[in-house]
Every structure is written in C-alpha cells, then in structure tokens.
Design a protein around this motif. Structure first.
Motif, mmCIF file in Angstrom:
data_model
loop_
_atom_site.group_PDB
_atom_site.id
_atom_site.type_symbol
_atom_site.label_atom_id
_atom_site.label_comp_id
_atom_site.label_asym_id
_atom_site.label_seq_id
_atom_site.Cartn_x
_atom_site.Cartn_y
_atom_site.Cartn_z
ATOM 1 N N VAL A 155 -5.053 -1.442 7.245
ATOM 2 C CA VAL A 155 -6.136 -0.919 6.410
ATOM 3 C C VAL A 155 -6.274 -1.747 5.129
ATOM 4 O O VAL A 155 -7.385 -2.098 4.707
ATOM 5 C CB VAL A 155 -5.884 0.561 6.076
ATOM 6 N N ALA A 156 -5.135 -2.093 4.516
ATOM 7 C CA ALA A 156 -5.167 -2.857 3.269
ATOM 8 C C ALA A 156 -5.713 -4.264 3.494
ATOM 9 O O ALA A 156 -6.526 -4.766 2.693
ATOM 10 C CB ALA A 156 -3.771 -2.925 2.662
ATOM 11 N N PRO A 160 0.834 -1.206 0.000
ATOM 12 C CA PRO A 160 0.000 0.000 0.000
ATOM 13 C C PRO A 160 0.863 1.249 0.000
ATOM 14 O O PRO A 160 1.962 1.269 0.550
ATOM 15 C CB PRO A 160 -0.811 -0.119 1.291
ATOM 16 N N GLY A 161 0.346 2.294 -0.635
ATOM 17 C CA GLY A 161 1.050 3.570 -0.666
ATOM 18 C C GLY A 161 0.279 4.631 0.085
ATOM 19 O O GLY A 161 -0.644 4.327 0.851
ATOM 20 N N SER A 162 0.613 5.871 -0.164
ATOM 21 C CA SER A 162 -0.023 6.973 0.553
ATOM 22 C C SER A 162 -1.505 7.093 0.217
ATOM 23 O O SER A 162 -2.292 7.637 1.004
ATOM 24 C CB SER A 162 0.691 8.286 0.222
ATOM 25 N N GLN A 163 -1.897 6.575 -0.942
ATOM 26 C CA GLN A 163 -3.294 6.632 -1.359
ATOM 27 C C GLN A 163 -4.040 5.336 -1.068
ATOM 28 O O GLN A 163 -5.171 5.161 -1.507
ATOM 29 C CB GLN A 163 -3.375 6.946 -2.858
ATOM 30 N N GLY A 164 -3.403 4.418 -0.353
ATOM 31 C CA GLY A 164 -4.041 3.143 -0.050
ATOM 32 C C GLY A 164 -3.490 2.027 -0.906
ATOM 33 O O GLY A 164 -2.406 2.140 -1.491
ATOM 34 N N ASP A 165 -4.223 0.941 -1.002
ATOM 35 C CA ASP A 165 -3.767 -0.206 -1.779
ATOM 36 C C ASP A 165 -3.860 0.116 -3.272
ATOM 37 O O ASP A 165 -4.938 0.439 -3.768
ATOM 38 C CB ASP A 165 -4.625 -1.436 -1.455
ATOM 39 N N PRO A 166 -2.755 0.018 -4.007
ATOM 40 C CA PRO A 166 -2.773 0.437 -5.413
ATOM 41 C C PRO A 166 -3.621 -0.462 -6.301
ATOM 42 O O PRO A 166 -4.179 0.001 -7.299
ATOM 43 C CB PRO A 166 -1.295 0.387 -5.808
#
Length: 285
Positions: A132-133, A72-78
């Motif tokens: 979260v992911a 996951p990145g800053s915007q959530g799971d890609p």
C-alpha cells in the motif's frame, strides 16, 4: 550535482549511506524520533532533527534528494499522512526520492525465485502495508520515486554472533525454508549508485547472490567463532515471538539482476559467508 539529502527515519541503513556520502561533501539532515540519538547522529556529520516534533515542510521544499526509511504503521505511511500535500507541491523540485521497502511484498513462493516483475502477493500484515505504501508514493505526480525492496538486512552489531556467543542461538529447522539477505554496506553502495544515476519510477530488489536456509547462517557463525554449532530445533517446536514466527511464513529466493544491469551494482558481500567474515574481522581489529 546538488549534494543535499534529507533522510527521513535515519536508522541503520541510512547511516551506512551517510558514512559514504559525508566524506564526499554531502550535507545530510537526518530525522530521529529519539532525543537520545541526536548527539550520536551529529557525531557522524549528519544534522539531526527530531521528528515528528519538528515541522519538515521547509526541508521537503529545500532538499532535492530525499531518502524515506520510515516504515508504514497502522494508519498508513507516516510521512505521507503528515506531508502528502507538501510533497505534492514540492515534487517537481525533487531530483531523487528513494523509498526503502521490503521483499516481503512478494509473499511466499515456497523457495521459488522472484524478481521485480513478480506479482505482489504479501502474506503478512507488514508486507501488505508495504504494498500500500509503495503504491501511495508512486501515485504522486512528478515525484521521482525509486523503490528499493530490501532482503533481510545484517551488518555490524546486527547479526548472529551475539546470540551464538551467549548461547541463546538456535538453528530452527523448517523444511524448504530459505531467505535472501543483504549486508547493509551493499545497500548503501546501491543507493549511492542510484543517487548518481537517477531513474524515476525504478524498482530494484537488493539482496546478495546466495539465498540460504537460516540454520546454515547460524551454523557458519558458530564455526567462525570456534564455538559449538547451536542445537537444531524443529520449527513446530520452537519457542518464538509472533514477529519472529511470521518471518517463517514466507520462503523465497530473490533475484538482483536488474540493479546489477541498470546501475552496475556489484555486492561487496555476495553471500553470508563473506559478510559474516567481514563483520568478525571488523570486531577483531
């Protein structure tokens, strides 16, 4: 069994799994963000796809087995960000989906033991993103998600030997600090067992049997190489990147009983000593 696997984020761990599956007749498509790695992936018998440049919609609909290694990145799971709706529609046709997470979801336990029933209390941003992911993947109806919480991964060309050889290794001492680890080949064997015996909703810790202080691993690597043991440096005085320092924010011992009991998994490298010895032998052949 339908031997087709879509590997999203085909990196170090996924390649170890592919090395086991390709000789068994599996057709694997692996995504990469780097055009420079396409030929390298193809040489292992895996069909490379450049993503996010390519559209994966048809592959999610076609492939019954999916491995998600993308972090996951800053915007959530890609993957979910781009293909959440696609996976919602394709879920009933998917036989097995493996999501590679981290034992960082458990947070700091001051050297205490954790298992799959331990509450998730991550203390780092990376761990929080993984919690979260995990929940996002598990929330998709009918999607047969299998979550694998991986300890610190090491293996060929990813270990302490290079730093010990070039003299940059240090034994960073933090009182009570202990980590769990796992050799990449043992992750691959566990994933293969799960592919052969799916259990939708399963969550497994994957680690070896011997949590240990990081300075012990560095010292043992030096002994195996016949080199001087690197100097000890107090954690408070050590020059470290913010990323490296963040790993020391958590200390815990991870249990692996569940995957052993449910899948019959037995780590080939039950401790760092056997794992490092195998890595060194591989180099020396």
């Amino acid at each position: 069994m339908d031997k087709r696997l879509l590997s999203v984020g085909h990196g170090f761990t996924a390649r170890a799994l592919a090395a086991r599956l390709v000789p068994e007749g599996w057709h694997i498509v692996g995504t990469t963000r780097s055009a420079d790695k396409m030929a390298e992936i193809a040489a292992t018998g895996v069909e490379p796809v450049l993503w996010p440049d390519s559209d994966l919609t048809a592959l999610f609909a076609e492939f019954p087995n999916i491995l998600i290694s993308a972090a996951p990145g800053s915007q959530g799971d890609p993957v979910l960000e781009e293909y959440g709706d696609v996976l919602l529609q394709a879920a009933s046709g998917i036989r097995w989906l493996g999501y590679l997470s981290t034992t960082g979801v458990y947070g700091d336990h001051q050297g205490g033991w954790v298992d799959e029933m331990t509450p998730l209390t991550p203390s780092t941003a990376r761990g929080q993103a993984r919690v979260v992911a995990e929940a996002a993947w598990q929330s998709i109806p009918d999607l047969p998600v299998h979550v694998f919480r991986l300890a610190g991964i090491y293996g060929p060309d990813r270990g302490p030997f290079a730093k010990v050889r070039n003299g940059t290794a240090r034994r960073i001492i933090k009182q009570g600090q202990v980590f769990s680890r796992i050799h990449v080949e043992d992750i691959a064997s566990g994933l293969e067992l799960s592919l052969n015996s799916p259990k939708a909703g399963a969550i497994y810790n994957m680690c070896d049997d011997d949590p240990a202080p990081p300075e012990d691993v560095i010292g043992h690597a030096a002994q195996l190489l016949g080199l001087p043991v690197p100097p000890a440096v107090a954690f408070e005085e050590a020059e470290m990147t913010p990323m490296a320092r963040s790993f020391y924010a958590e200390s815990k011992r991870v249990r692996n009983d569940l995957i052993k009991r449910e899948l019959g998994w037995v780590p080939r490298y039950p401790n760092y000593r056997s794992g490092l010895a195998a890595m060194l032998a591989l180099k020396d052949r």
